[in-house]
Scaffold this active site. Structure first.
Site, short mmCIF file in Angstrom:
data_model
loop_
_atom_site.label_atom_id
_atom_site.label_comp_id
_atom_site.label_asym_id
_atom_site.label_seq_id
_atom_site.Cartn_x
_atom_site.Cartn_y
_atom_site.Cartn_z
N ASP A 131 -2.68 6.10 0.06
CA ASP A 131 -4.01 5.73 0.59
C ASP A 131 -4.14 6.24 2.04
O ASP A 131 -5.19 6.75 2.44
CB ASP A 131 -4.16 4.21 0.56
CG ASP A 131 -3.79 3.64 -0.79
OD1 ASP A 131 -4.51 3.92 -1.75
OD2 ASP A 131 -2.75 2.96 -0.90
N HIS A 177 -2.92 -2.39 -2.29
CA HIS A 177 -3.14 -1.06 -2.87
C HIS A 177 -4.06 -1.23 -4.09
O HIS A 177 -3.61 -1.27 -5.23
CB HIS A 177 -1.82 -0.40 -3.28
CG HIS A 177 -2.05 0.87 -4.05
ND1 HIS A 177 -2.59 2.00 -3.48
CD2 HIS A 177 -1.87 1.19 -5.35
CE1 HIS A 177 -2.72 2.94 -4.39
NE2 HIS A 177 -2.29 2.47 -5.54
N1 LIG Z 1 1.21 2.92 -5.15
C1 LIG Z 1 0.53 4.02 -5.40
O1 LIG Z 1 -0.08 4.60 -4.49
C2 LIG Z 1 0.46 4.64 -6.77
C3 LIG Z 1 0.99 4.00 -7.85
N2 LIG Z 1 0.94 4.57 -9.10
C4 LIG Z 1 1.57 3.82 -10.19
O2 LIG Z 1 2.87 4.38 -10.44
C5 LIG Z 1 3.27 4.05 -11.76
C6 LIG Z 1 3.85 5.25 -12.47
O3 LIG Z 1 2.88 6.25 -12.64
P1 LIG Z 1 3.15 7.52 -13.58
O4 LIG Z 1 4.45 8.14 -13.28
O5 LIG Z 1 1.93 8.34 -13.51
O6 LIG Z 1 3.22 6.79 -15.01
P2 LIG Z 1 3.85 7.34 -16.36
O7 LIG Z 1 3.31 6.44 -17.43
O8 LIG Z 1 3.71 8.81 -16.46
O9 LIG Z 1 5.40 7.03 -16.17
C7 LIG Z 1 5.92 5.75 -16.11
C8 LIG Z 1 7.34 5.83 -16.64
O10 LIG Z 1 7.95 4.57 -16.43
C9 LIG Z 1 8.77 4.30 -17.54
N3 LIG Z 1 9.05 2.86 -17.58
C10 LIG Z 1 8.28 1.86 -18.06
N4 LIG Z 1 8.91 0.69 -17.96
C11 LIG Z 1 10.09 0.94 -17.37
C12 LIG Z 1 11.19 0.12 -17.03
N5 LIG Z 1 11.19 -1.19 -17.27
N6 LIG Z 1 12.26 0.71 -16.44
C13 LIG Z 1 12.28 2.03 -16.23
N7 LIG Z 1 11.28 2.87 -16.56
C14 LIG Z 1 10.20 2.32 -17.12
C15 LIG Z 1 8.00 4.83 -18.73
O11 LIG Z 1 8.84 5.07 -19.84
C16 LIG Z 1 7.42 6.12 -18.15
O12 LIG Z 1 8.28 7.23 -18.36
C17 LIG Z 1 2.03 3.45 -12.43
O13 LIG Z 1 2.15 2.03 -12.36
C18 LIG Z 1 0.90 3.92 -11.53
O14 LIG Z 1 -0.22 3.06 -11.62
C19 LIG Z 1 0.37 5.79 -9.29
C20 LIG Z 1 -0.18 6.47 -8.25
C21 LIG Z 1 -0.22 5.94 -6.92
O1 LIG Z 2 -4.99 3.81 -10.07
C1 LIG Z 2 -3.92 4.26 -10.50
O2 LIG Z 2 -3.39 3.98 -11.59
C2 LIG Z 2 -3.16 5.20 -9.61
C3 LIG Z 2 -3.13 4.73 -8.21
O3 LIG Z 2 -2.66 3.66 -7.90
C4 LIG Z 2 -3.70 5.60 -7.20
O4 LIG Z 2 -3.98 6.77 -7.48
O5 LIG Z 2 -3.89 5.13 -6.08
#
Ligand SMILES: NC(=O)C1=CN([C@@H]2O[C@H](COP(=O)(O)OP(=O)(O)OC[C@H]3O[C@@H](n4cnc5c(N)ncnc54)[C@H](O)[C@@H]3O)[C@@H](O)[C@H]2O)C=CC1
Ligand SMILES: O=C([O-])CC(=O)C(=O)O
Length: 328
Positions: A159, A187
Site C-alpha cells: 500500500d 490492510h
Molecule cells: N498484504 C498484502 O499487501 C497482500 C496480501 N496478499 C495475500 O497474500 C496471500 C497469497 O496470495 P497468492 O500467492 O496470490 O495466493 P495463491 O492462492 O496463489 O497462493 C497461496 C498458496 O498458499 C498455499 N497455502 C494455503 N494454505 C496453506 C498453509 N496452511 N500452509 C502453507 N501453504 C498454504 C496454497 O496451497 C497456495 O499455493 C493471499 O491471502 C492474498 O490475499 C496478496 C497481495 C497483497
Molecule cells: O485484495 C487482495 O486479495 C490482494 C491484496 O491484498 C492487495 O492487492 O492489496
C-alpha cells in the site's frame, strides 16, 4: 562464507511465492553477502508445484542459495527459522463471510504461531502477507507467547509503495523524491494513506492536499482499492508487486530505513496514537539496529484522525471476531 540465514516461506507454490523466492535467493532481500537456506511450506496438494519451483531455483545457480527444504509440516518448516514470510492463506471462497475467512485463517496462523514459538531461532522476524494480514499476524503472535511481539508484523508496504507512485505521478516527480508517506490502520479498503507529513521533492505534502477533490476522490480510494483494481485488470491478485513489497519490508527491517525518511508496516500496537494495545496496526515506522520504531508525535488533524479511527474500528471488530471464535 557466512552461516546461511534460514528463510521460511509459506504458500511457496502460490503466485506471490513464485515471484518472491527467486529474489530472496538472488540476495535482494538480505543483501549480496548473506547466503540463504529456503524452507518452503505448502499444504500437501501444493508440494509438487513447490518442488517444481525448487528445480527452477536450482537451475538459476544462485551463489547465495545454500539449500532448499520443502515440507508440509509447520513444525519442521519453522525449525530454526530466522525470517518467516507467512504468505499462504485461505482465500475467500463463494458465500464466505468475513468471520468464516477469519476462522479458516485462524486454523492456519494459530498453529504456525505455535510452531514459530517452539522452534524458530531467537532472532526470528515474521512478516504476515496472507490476508486478512493484520489479524492473521495478531493470531500468530498470540500463539507465540515466548517470542517478543515486535517480531510479528503485517505487510502494508505494498500500500505504501502504491501511494508513493500515485503521489509521484500527481506531482510529476520521481518516486525517489517522495518521502514520509504513511499508511495507517488495516490492510483493507479502510486503510488511510496520509500525505500530510510527506515531503514531495522538497515541498510539504500539504501542498497536494490542498486539492481536496483529488485527495478524497482520487488519491485515497485509488490506493485503498488498488488491490481490487489489479484483480479486475489482471484477473488475478497482485503478485509481483506484493512479493516486491515483502522484499522491501524485510530488507529495511534488517538493514534500516534511510535517514530522513520512514515507511509503513503493521506492528503490534503499544497504544501509539491511541490505537488499542495489541492490535496489529499500520503505522509510520523507521528501522534501526534491526528493529522497527513507530514515528511518534505526528500531529493529526480531524480529517486524518477520523480516517485512522475508522480503520482501527475495523481492526477492533476483526479482533473481537477472532476472540469470540477462541482464536486469540
Ligand atoms: N498484504 C498484502 O499487501 C497482500 C496480501 N496478499 C495475500 O497474500 C496471500 C497469497 O496470495 P497468492 O500467492 O496470490 O495466493 P495463491 O492462492 O496463489 O497462493 C497461496 C498458496 O498458499 C498455499 N497455502 C494455503 N494454505 C496453506 C498453509 N496452511 N500452509 C502453507 N501453504 C498454504 C496454497 O496451497 C497456495 O499455493 C493471499 O491471502 C492474498 O490475499 C496478496 C497481495 C497483497
Ligand atoms: O485484495 C487482495 O486479495 C490482494 C491484496 O491484498 C492487495 O492487492 O492489496
Amino acid at each position: 562464507m557466512r552461516t546461511p540465514v534460514n528463510v521460511t516461506v509459506t504458500g511457496a507454490a502460490g503466485q506471490i511465492g513464485y515471484a518472491l523466492l527467486f529474489r530472496i535467493a538472488s540476495g535482494a532481500m538480505l543483501g549480496p553477502d548473506t547466503p540463504v537456506r529456503l524452507k518452503l511450506l505448502e499444504i500437501p496438494q501444493g508440494v509438487k508445484a513447490a518442488e517444481g519451483t525448487a528445480m527452477e531455483l536450482d537451475d538459476c545457480a544462485f551463489p547465495l542459495l545454500a539449500g532448499i527444504d520443502i515440507d508440509d509440516d509447520a513444525t519442521r518448516a519453522f525449525d530454526g527459522t530466522n525470517v518467516a514470510l507467512l504468505v499462504g492463506a485461505r482465500p475467500r471462497g463463494p458465500g464466505m463471510e468475513r468471520a468464516d475467512l477469519l476462522e479458516a485463517n485462524g486454523g492456519i496462523f494459530g498453529p504456525q504461531g505455535t510452531a514459530i514459538n517452539d522452534g524458530a531461532a531467537d532472532d526470528v522476524r515474521v512478516l504476515v502477507v496472507g490476508n486478512p494480514a493484520n489479524t492473521n499476524a495478531l493470531i500468530a503472535s498470540s500463539h507465540a507467547p515466548d517470542v517478543p511481539d515486535d517480531r510479528f508484523t503485517a505487510m502494508t508496504r505494498l500500500d505504501h509503495n502504491r501511494a508513493l507512485s500515485q503521489v509521484a505521478h500527481k506531482a510529476g516527480v520521481p518516486v525517489s523524491e517522495v518521502r514520509r508517506l504513511t499508511i495507517w490502520g488495516n490492510h483493507s479498503a479502510t486503510q488511510y494513506p496520509d500525505l500530510f507529513h510527506a515531503d514531495v521533492a522538497g515541498s510539504p505534502g500539504g501542498t497536494l492536499t490542498a486539492d481536496t477533490a483529488w485527495l478524497t476522490d482520487d488519491f485515497i480510494p485509488t490506493v485503498a482499492k488498488r488491490g481490487a483494481a489489479i484483480i479486475d485488470a489482471r484477473g488475478a491478485s497482485s503478485a509481483a508487486s506484493a512479493a516486491n513489497a515483502a522484499i522491501d519490508h524485510v530488507h529495511d527491517w534488517v538493514h534500516g530505513t534511510p535517514a530522513g525518511d520512514w515507511t509503513s508496516a503493521g506492528l503490534v500496537s503499544h497504544g501509539e496514537y491511541g490505537v488499542p494495545e495489541g492490535l496489529v496496526c499500520s503505522y509510520p515506522v523507521t528501522s534501526s539496529d534491526g528493529a522497527w520504531h513507530v514515528v511518534e508525535d505526528l500531529e493529526l488533524d480531524a480529517f486524518s484522525r477520523e480516517r485512522i479511527d475508522a480503520s482501527v474500528a475495523e481492526l477492533v471488530a476483526e479482533r473481537d471476531t477472532v476472540r469470540s471464535l477462541g482464536l486469540v
